[in-house]
Design an enzyme around this catalytic site. Structure first.
Site, mmCIF file in Angstrom:
data_model
loop_
_atom_site.group_PDB
_atom_site.id
_atom_site.type_symbol
_atom_site.label_atom_id
_atom_site.label_comp_id
_atom_site.label_asym_id
_atom_site.label_seq_id
_atom_site.Cartn_x
_atom_site.Cartn_y
_atom_site.Cartn_z
ATOM 1 N N ASP A 39 0.853 -1.186 0.000
ATOM 2 C CA ASP A 39 0.000 0.000 0.000
ATOM 3 C C ASP A 39 0.890 1.238 0.000
ATOM 4 O OD1 ASP A 39 -2.691 1.355 0.465
ATOM 5 O OD2 ASP A 39 -1.530 2.097 2.160
ATOM 6 N N ASP A 133 -0.802 19.377 -11.575
ATOM 7 C CA ASP A 133 -0.117 19.229 -12.866
ATOM 8 C C ASP A 133 1.316 19.743 -12.745
ATOM 9 O OD1 ASP A 133 0.523 18.898 -15.508
ATOM 10 O OD2 ASP A 133 -0.660 20.602 -16.222
ATOM 11 N N GLU A 167 8.270 19.502 -19.806
ATOM 12 C CA GLU A 167 7.131 18.857 -20.472
ATOM 13 C C GLU A 167 6.132 19.894 -20.945
ATOM 14 O OE1 GLU A 167 2.988 16.999 -20.458
ATOM 15 O OE2 GLU A 167 3.817 18.741 -19.404
ATOM 16 N N ASP A 311 -4.833 8.831 -3.775
ATOM 17 C CA ASP A 311 -4.543 7.580 -3.081
ATOM 18 C C ASP A 311 -4.751 6.388 -4.012
ATOM 19 O OD1 ASP A 311 -3.898 5.896 -0.979
ATOM 20 O OD2 ASP A 311 -5.911 5.891 -0.146
#
Length: 612
Positions: A39, A133, A167, A311
């Site tokens: 996890d 982002d 990018e 998550d």
């Protein structure tokens, strides 16, 4: 993620990279060699985001190419990897007169001729700190790499992680890496996983369409991309999260890899595009609103993150790396879920829920089911009590006479031959006369389902549990804020540019409550509602509330439209539910724009059932 305009320019300038290679399709390791991924701690991932936010704050508010905030971000990532035992390098390049860097990190071991790469772009736009982002992808990939070290993972394939520079200016860093990778080294890269924007605040769950099963856009990725897509889709299916494909449209760093014939894949939670009503019904969220309203803006800060999406995607990254890289010992695994995951009953009654399992890796195993209640009182039984993973069972929760009113958590445990899994059922127990049997102010999701029968005909503005935005047409208010709190059941929560953008159109829309177990005695249903429309409405338009039981239904409210203007105004309604005492019922709300093209809005809030 770079803008669509820059994506088009980058694609046009990248033709020289479309070179054939000897790269073979990505082979997924056999189930007997796959070790289950750990996890990934959301707390740890968010700690990285906090550091990236601090770096931006201390360096002019951004982490863009050529700015000090980017170099500080690269140094932070590299230091974490160095301390964990990676072999790291800062690959330097120049673009627009400024120096940029890619952070490249190799985990020792694995077959050097079989390399699995995982990457995310590290830079932001100059307008803001770029926490979704792409701080989100950066942090999730970084924490996955650190988990590899903590687990002392020994994969079959060699693992390489990358954080790309520039990018946002046209995939400059990743293009530079692929262009400068010798052909013999390029052929060793058997797959590339890309994660760009994985914590959008109004998230979708998109997986790159490696096999072109959607039949749109650029076609399939190189051979092996379909296998990557299946691995990622399999993870989300295992946690009961539906996914949809997204095209290889050249907007992120997978572009140079697929042009070089390297299989690729990854996830994406959405950028400036707006969530549709159909997507809202899949994932929740708010239809008509951008997946990320702060895309490429100064408000893309640490508060611009959906923790649940972050998550889930962090765990999906780890699952993909562990599954595709192989190594370790077999871990047969499965998921366990409850449907529904909540219910209500009175003392002396019982409720049921379906226990569902799904194999997520390896083979089927025997799973024994048991349950405990916190606090103690209710008990649970299972039919059957032992299943094979991939099967299901019916759980019956019994509430003994004398059980105190309140909320109980029923923890269901699947004791598997290889691994144990748990899921929680929330039980609300009513009590003596005057107690509340069911109380839903709509602030939390208690299981209302839109279009439950799949027969709705509305083409716009469908019912949803959402946060409504006040909407007006001239002086007429057509949509109000919730009657209590911030959320209600409403036809098209967004305001839009005009009052008609998200109103109910084209037919009927329905939303249905979870099943409610009613006690014996005198019962009353109460709720608040409004129906609003302009003078182009007709009597065929309506808002209706029904109670549906096992032996029939009753219309609680039937508010018809008319050819007059009706401004939105919260009203109260009550209904005697005593005829349904001792039964399990659902509350069904539906509205219709069924006549001429009318401007129709409707809402319901504060649904409550009491016993007297």
């Amino acid at each position: 993620m770079k803008s669509r305009l820059i994506a088009a320019i980058a694609a046009a300038g990248a033709v020289a990279l479309a070179v054939p290679t000897a790269n073979s399709a990505l082979a997924t390791p056999s189930a007997t060699s796959v070790q289950a991924a750990p996890d990934i701690s959301l707390t740890n991932v968010k700690a990285h985001l906090t550091q990236l936010q601090t770096i931006a704050n201390n360096n002019g508010g951004n982490r863009a190419h050529g700015r000090p905030g980017f170099k500080a971000s690269a140094d932070y990532v590299k230091a974490k990897l160095d301390a964990a035992g990676y072999t790291t390098a800062l690959q330097q390049f120049t673009y627009n007169g400024a120096t940029g860097w890619n952070v490249i990190a190799d985990w020792p071991g694995g077959d050097p001729n079989q390399i699995l790469m995982t990457g995310a772009h590290l830079d932001s736009v100059s307008a803001g700190p770029g926490i979704n982002d792409n701080g989100s992808g950066t942090a999730a990939v970084l924490e996955t790499a650190l988990a590899v070290a903590r687990e002392n993972y020994k994969p079959e394939k060699h693992l390489r992680f990358a954080w790309w520079g520039a990018e946002e200016l046209g995939l400059i860093g990743s293009n530079y890496y692929v262009q400068n990778l010798p052909s013999t080294e390029r052929s060793k890269v058997k797959g590339y996983l890309n994660f760009d924007m994985v914590g959008s605040p109004n998230p979708g769950y998109f997986v790159y369409d490696g096999d072109n099963s959607d039949g749109t856009g650029s076609g399939p990725g190189p051979a092996g991309s379909a296998e990557i897509e299946k691995v990622i889709e399999g993870y989300f299916a295992g946690i009961n999260v539906p996914t949809r494909g997204t095209d290889f449209d050249g907007r992120s760093d997978y572009g140079p890899f697929i042009r070089a014939g390297i299989p690729a894949g990854g996830t994406f939670t959405g950028a400036e595009g707006r969530m549709t009503t159909a997507q809202q019904q899949l994932w929740g969220g708010t239809a008509g609103v951008a997946f990320d309203r702060c895309y490429h803006q100064s408000c893309d800060t640490s508060s611009n993150i959906n923790d649940t999406a972050l998550d889930r995607n962090s765990d999906a990254i780890a699952h993909s790396v562990w599954t595709l890289a192989g190594g370790g010992t077999q871990q047969n695994d499965y998921s366990l879920s409850l449907d529904p995951a909540s219910g209500s009953a009175q003392a002396g009654q019982s409720v049921t829920s379906s226990v569902k399992t799904q194999i997520t890796s390896g083979s089927a195993q025997s799973v024994s089911l048991s349950a405990t209640s916190t606090p103690s009182g209710p008990t649970a039984s299972f039919s059957p009590s032992t299943i094979q993973s991939g099967g299901s069972s019916t759980m019956t929760v019994n509430v003994p006479s004398g059980t105190a009113a309140g909320t109980y958590t029923i923890k269901v445990t699947g004791d598997g031959a290889s691994v144990d899994r748990t899921a929680n059922y929330t039980l609300t127990v009513g009590g003596t006369p005057g107690d509340v049997v069911f109380d839903d102010g709509l602030e939390t999701d208690k299981g209302w389902q839109a279009n439950p029968s799949g027969t709705d005909t509305a083409t716009n503005g469908a019912f949803q549990r959402g946060a409504p935005q006040r909407t007006t047409y001239g002086t007429t208010v057509t949509q109000l804020a919730a009657a209590g709190g911030t959320t209600d059941l409403v036809t098209g929560a967004s305001a839009g540019a005009s009052a008609g953008d998200y109103d109910l159109d084209g037919g009927v829309s329905t939303i249905q409550s979870p099943e409610i177990a009613l006690p014996s005695g005198t019962l009353s249903l109460s709720f608040q509602y409004y129906l609003a429309h302009l003078n182009n409405a007709t009597s065929a338009d309506y808002l209706r509330v029904r109670v549906v039981g096992p032996n029939g239904s009753s219309v609680v409210l039937n508010q018809a439209g008319a050819a007059t203007t009706r401004t939105a105004s919260w009203q109260s309604a009550t209904y005697d539910l005593t005829p349904y005492a001792g039964q399990s019922v659902r509350i069904v709300v539906d509205a219709a724009d069924a006549g001429t093209a009318s401007l129709i809005e409707a809402a319901v809030d504060n649904v409550k059932i009491t016993k007297s």
